[in-house]
Design an enzyme around this catalytic site. Structure first.
Site, short mmCIF file in Angstrom:
data_model
loop_
_atom_site.label_atom_id
_atom_site.label_comp_id
_atom_site.label_asym_id
_atom_site.label_seq_id
_atom_site.Cartn_x
_atom_site.Cartn_y
_atom_site.Cartn_z
N GLU A 1 41.54 -28.15 41.12
CA GLU A 1 42.80 -27.60 40.86
C GLU A 1 42.15 -26.28 39.84
O GLU A 1 41.82 -26.31 38.82
CB GLU A 1 43.68 -28.31 40.08
N CYS B 1 47.56 -21.67 35.08
CA CYS B 1 46.89 -21.33 36.42
C CYS B 1 48.03 -20.62 37.36
O CYS B 1 47.88 -19.94 38.08
CB CYS B 1 46.32 -22.42 37.12
P1 NAD Z 1 36.76 -24.09 32.01
O1 NAD Z 1 36.74 -24.45 33.44
O2 NAD Z 1 36.07 -23.38 31.01
O3 NAD Z 1 37.40 -25.53 31.26
C1 NAD Z 1 38.24 -26.36 31.64
C2 NAD Z 1 37.43 -27.98 31.51
O4 NAD Z 1 36.26 -28.07 32.06
C3 NAD Z 1 37.32 -27.99 30.07
O5 NAD Z 1 37.88 -29.48 29.68
C4 NAD Z 1 35.75 -28.11 29.84
O6 NAD Z 1 35.53 -29.00 29.06
C5 NAD Z 1 35.30 -28.59 31.17
N1 NAD Z 1 34.01 -28.22 31.52
C6 NAD Z 1 33.56 -26.92 31.13
N2 NAD Z 1 32.02 -26.86 31.68
C7 NAD Z 1 32.08 -28.10 32.21
C8 NAD Z 1 30.84 -28.49 33.03
N3 NAD Z 1 29.80 -27.79 33.28
N4 NAD Z 1 31.09 -29.77 33.67
C9 NAD Z 1 31.99 -30.48 33.57
N5 NAD Z 1 33.25 -30.16 32.85
C10 NAD Z 1 33.21 -28.75 32.04
O7 NAD Z 1 38.26 -23.61 32.04
P2 NAD Z 1 39.19 -22.67 30.68
O8 NAD Z 1 38.91 -21.31 31.05
O9 NAD Z 1 39.06 -23.51 29.68
O10 NAD Z 1 40.57 -23.25 31.32
C11 NAD Z 1 41.49 -22.20 32.22
C12 NAD Z 1 41.16 -22.33 33.71
O11 NAD Z 1 41.71 -23.52 34.06
C13 NAD Z 1 41.83 -21.30 34.35
O12 NAD Z 1 41.26 -20.68 35.29
C14 NAD Z 1 43.19 -21.91 34.87
O13 NAD Z 1 43.60 -21.10 36.13
C15 NAD Z 1 42.47 -23.13 35.17
N6 NAD Z 1 43.71 -24.12 35.47
C16 NAD Z 1 43.99 -24.54 36.83
C17 NAD Z 1 44.94 -25.63 36.80
C18 NAD Z 1 45.39 -25.92 38.21
O14 NAD Z 1 46.05 -26.75 38.28
N7 NAD Z 1 44.88 -25.28 39.49
C19 NAD Z 1 45.63 -26.10 35.78
C20 NAD Z 1 45.12 -25.60 34.68
C21 NAD Z 1 44.36 -24.65 34.32
#
Ligand code: NAD
Length: 488
Positions: free
Chosen positions: A260, A294
């Site tokens: 997602e 998102c």
């Molecule tokens: P991000 O990807 O930086 O972080 C999200 C999560 O990923 C955090 O829990 C972080 O700890 C983890 N993470 C980061 N690097 C990682 C790695 N190398 N391995 C494993 N886990 C890792 O995202 P962000 O910028 O904090 O969040 C916003 C994004 O999330 C936006 O793009 C938004 O659209 C998306 N989002 C999508 C949905 C959906 O259902 N499609 C819902 C909520 C947020």
């Protein structure tokens, strides 16, 4: 307004350790990290900072618990989820306040998220007893085909910050299907998931079924778990770049994967739309979670005949929304999650303004402690502005005019993302044609909110794959096995 004594008591009641095999423990080496209140920058609590070794121990616990959990009666798994639903609803105020403290969203939004999150438990409580297969006579006669569906096995989740709902959307179907799991909450908002793990234990989730590891080293900690041949499934909610990196890692063991990821939702208003309804919908689609969703409407494509009036009314409504700490009365807009997030929003707005966009409202950060950004409406936004292509993730609404339906659809689809689109029109023909042509996993037709536990949530293109919720949601946690039977 919540009182500081209540906040302190609530924070003290949340476990701060790693939850592994049914008990709470420190991280190896005793590492801790601070969780911040984004409305003040103050530290709320310190939680355990897991090492990669801790995460593998959590996987050990999930693997050990898997056979007995898969063999548990579906009704029993469903009853646990039903109790989880009831208990979460009972504790709405506690969970809402906790989310507001660590995430910043206004209490009313936080209460709505608790209700939404709890509904995933209720929905999947009902789904747990509807996992079926099929039996058929082979077309040539003689043989029989038996198709059964079984739990996929241990799963790894890394959900983001709708801190509870993103968790229950994965935990609900995993429990219903009979899968055990390791969950790594976002480092910015771990307290809600820790409190949820406590609640799930209270309602009878057995030791080892749900394990929670909090960490600041997301990549290092999840990598050995993904590389471990005992893991069967990875479900991630977060940004597209991180999702791509995880897909690459998951390919090594050909893991079942759900993603997602990011969005760039177009909000399209045709000339036959009900303008009042479109503005109401725009407020919900843009301002839920301060635009940090998102599903947030990222850009508003409005028919040229309505664009000035739409922008004027939107600016008027946004100007009336009170900005402040989410715990305060009548606050409708909280802070952004962290300093970095505000810098990114400001950079995207500054880029658009430098290229000729006109701020009708806002367009700047707000002074004082916390990471507040003023609700913003931009008009005359040029096609090369970065915020039409990149997720703003903040309370910023760029309005762009269009002339023809083809132009509107082309603009809506002109992105590598494909999570959701919002379409406002009163014409049935136009509505159906546009819904068919829009390249997204979901469409809000004359409404600004699509999230519903009974519906399949998910995206296409670089917004990911797999669906959460609905009849489809449980499929992500089941494998299909076909048995060929020869009758003599
Ligand atoms: P991000 O990807 O930086 O972080 C999200 C999560 O990923 C955090 O829990 C972080 O700890 C983890 N993470 C980061 N690097 C990682 C790695 N190398 N391995 C494993 N886990 C890792 O995202 P962000 O910028 O904090 O969040 C916003 C994004 O999330 C936006 O793009 C938004 O659209 C998306 N989002 C999508 C949905 C959906 O259902 N499609 C819902 C909520 C947020």
């Amino acid at each position: 307004m919540s009182d500081p004594g209540k906040e302190e008591k609530l924070l003290a009641s949340v476990p701060k350790g790693l939850f592994i095999g049914g008990s709470w423990r420190e991280a190896t080496g005793g590492g801790l990290f601070a969780v911040e209140d984004p409305s003040t920058g103050a530290t709320l609590a310190e939680v355990a900072d897991a090492t990669p070794g801790d995460a593998v121990v959590a996987l050990d616990a999930a693997v050990a618990a898997q056979p007995a959990w898969a063999a548990t009666a579906p009704r029993e798994r469903g009853e646990i989820l039903r109790r989880a639903y009831e208990r979460l609803v009972e504790r709405t105020e506690d969970f809402a306040l906790l989310m507001t403290l660590e995430m910043g969203k206004p209490l009313a939004d936080a209460r709505a998220e608790v209700a939404y999150a709890a509904e995933f438990f209720r929905w999947f409580a009902e789904e747990s007893v509807r996992i079926d297969g099929r039996y058929a006579v082979a077309p040539a006669g003689g043989g029989r085909l038996l198709v059964m569906r079984q739990p996929v096995g241990p799963c790894l989740f890394t959900p983001w910050n709708f801190p509870i709902a993103m968790g229950t959307r994965k935990i609900g179907p995993a429990i219903a299907a009979g899968c055990t799991m390791v969950c790594k909450p976002a480092e910015l908002t771990p307290l809600s998931m820790l409190a949820l793990a406590d609640l799930l234990t209270e309602v009878g989730v057995p030791p080892g079924v749900l394990n929670v590891v909090t960490t600041t080293k997301a990549g290092d900690v999840t990598e050995p778990v993904i590389a471990d041949g005992r893991l069967r499934k990875l479900s991630f909610t977060g940004s597209t770049p991180v999702g791509k990196a995880l897909i690459r890692l998951a390919a090594e063991n050909v893991l079942k994967v759900s993603m997602e990821l990011g969005g760039n939702a177009p909000f399209v208003v045709f000339e036959d739309a009900d303008l009042d309804a479109a503005v109401d919908g725009a407020i919900v689609a843009k301002m839920r979670n301060m635009g940090e969703a998102c599903t947030a409407a990222n850009r508003f494509h409005v028919h040229r005949s309505l664009a000035p009036e739409f922008a004027r009314r939107l600016a008027e409504r946004l100007a009336a929304m009170k900005v402040g700490r989410g715990t305060e009365d009548d606050v409708k807009v909280g802070p952004l999650i962290e300093a970095k997030a505000r810098v990114k929003v400001a950079a995207l707005v500054d880029d658009a303004v430098a290229k000729g966009a006109r701020p009708l409202l806002g367009g700047h950060a707000l002074d004082g402690p916390g990471y507040f950004y003023a609700p913003t409406v931009l008009t005359d936004v040029p096609g090369d502005a970065r915020l039409l292509r990149e997720e703003v993730f903040g309370p910023v609404a760029p309005v762009v005019a269009f002339d023809t339906d083809d132009e509107a659809v082309a603009a809506a689809n002109d992105t590598e993302y494909g999570l959701v689109a919002y379409v406002y029109t009163s014409g049935l023909d136009r509505a159906l044609r546009v819904c068919e042509r829009i390249e997204t996993g979901m469409v809000g037709l004359n409404q600004g909110l699509v999230s519903n536990p009974a519906a399949p949530f998910g995206g296409v293109k670089q917004s990911g794959f797999g669906r959460e919720g609905g009849l489809e949601g449980i499929d992500e946690y089941l494998e299909t096995k076909y048995v060929a039977i020869k009758l003599s």
